[in-house]
Design an enzyme around this catalytic site. Structure first.
Site, PDB file in Angstrom:
ATOM      1  N   GLY A  46       9.025  26.687 -11.908  1.00 18.85           N
ATOM      2  CA  GLY A  46       8.276  27.899 -11.632  1.00 18.85           C
ATOM      3  C   GLY A  46       7.014  27.925 -12.472  1.00 18.85           C
ATOM      4  CD  GLN A  51       3.975  29.804 -17.084  1.00 14.17           C
ATOM      5  OE1 GLN A  51       4.437  29.994 -15.971  1.00 14.17           O
ATOM      6  NE2 GLN A  51       4.569  29.008 -17.970  1.00 14.17           N
ATOM      7  CB  CYS A  93       8.716  29.002 -20.926  1.00 17.82           C
ATOM      8  SG  CYS A  93       7.171  29.753 -20.382  1.00 17.82           S
ATOM      9  CG  LEU A  94       6.239  24.500 -17.168  1.00 13.68           C
ATOM     10  CD1 LEU A  94       5.480  24.454 -15.855  1.00 13.68           C
ATOM     11  CD2 LEU A  94       6.671  23.101 -17.577  1.00 13.68           C
ATOM     12  CG  HIS A 135      10.959  32.595 -16.736  1.00 14.64           C
ATOM     13  ND1 HIS A 135      11.576  32.078 -17.865  1.00 14.64           N
ATOM     14  CD2 HIS A 135       9.672  32.155 -16.797  1.00 14.64           C
ATOM     15  CE1 HIS A 135      10.692  31.372 -18.552  1.00 14.64           C
ATOM     16  NE2 HIS A 135       9.534  31.396 -17.925  1.00 14.64           N
ATOM     17  CD  GLU A 136       7.921  31.294 -13.380  1.00 13.90           C
ATOM     18  OE1 GLU A 136       6.798  31.488 -13.875  1.00 13.90           O
ATOM     19  OE2 GLU A 136       8.713  30.439 -13.837  1.00 13.90           O
ATOM     20  CG  HIS A 139       5.232  33.911 -17.292  1.00 20.47           C
ATOM     21  ND1 HIS A 139       4.834  33.664 -18.587  1.00 20.47           N
ATOM     22  CD2 HIS A 139       6.148  32.961 -16.995  1.00 20.47           C
ATOM     23  CE1 HIS A 139       5.495  32.609 -19.059  1.00 20.47           C
ATOM     24  NE2 HIS A 139       6.306  32.169 -18.118  1.00 20.47           N
TER      25      HIS A 139
HETATM   26 ZN   LIG Z   1       7.610  30.595 -18.327  1.00 19.55          ZN
END
Ligand SMILES: [Zn+2]
Length: 176
Positions: A46, A51, A93-94, A135-136, A139
């Protein structure tokens, strides 16, 4: 299509509330394509626009198996219903490379969003997809998965991440 650089904590853009998309243009569709390519390249399941340093309410996800991709592109996604049942899944998380932790969230959520043609869609998300979409969408509100952890655990992850980023430059990897 092009890869877009991913930003990491403590970049303040990750803590901003992203703005809704008011008009879906070719630029919006290009952003979603580029975000999908960036997510697959990372690799992650995701990615939210903040991000990649774009403070707009768009996300991409693919929680499908490797041999059967299920790409979702969502504009202005919103959780409209949550199950009372909870589930605990390990999240990464990226933007917080190489760190993971167990996070408890509603096990199932209904999400309303616009597709790339501006059409309103509803989707019930369960299992990994439910955790991923929450989660997304977090963000988009400047919320990170580490916010659900104890302060001790959160501080430890932040310290490790900063150390990791210092050592790895920008070549680090995460999950979502
Ligand atoms: Zn994340």
């Amino acid at each position: 299509m092009a890869l877009i650089p991913i930003i990491y904590i403590p970049d303040p853009v990750l803590r901003q509330v992203a703005v809704p998309v008011t008009e879906i243009t070719d630029g919006t569709r290009q952003l979603l394509d580029d975000m999908a390519e960036t997510m697959y390249d990372a690799p992650g399941i995701g990615l939210a626009a903040p991000q990649v340093n774009v403070s707009q309410r768009v996300i991409v996800m693919d929680c499908g198996p490797d041999d059967a991709p299920e790409l979702h592109k969502m504009i202005n996604p919103e959780i409209v219903d949550r199950s009372e049942a909870k589930a605990i899944l390990e999240e990464g998380c990226l933007s917080i490379p190489k760190q993971t932790a167990d996070v408890e969230r509603p096990a199932s959520v209904d999400v309303r969003y616009l597709d790339v043609d501006g059409k309103e869609q509803m989707m019930t998300c369960e299992g990994l997809l439910a955790a991923c979409v929450q989660h997304e969408i977090d963000h988009l509100d400047g919320v990170l998965f580490i916010d659900y952890l104890s302060r001790l655990k959160r501080d430890m992850i932040v310290r490790r991440t900063l150390k990791e980023l210092r050592q790895a430059g920008t070549g680090a990897a995460g999950r979502g």
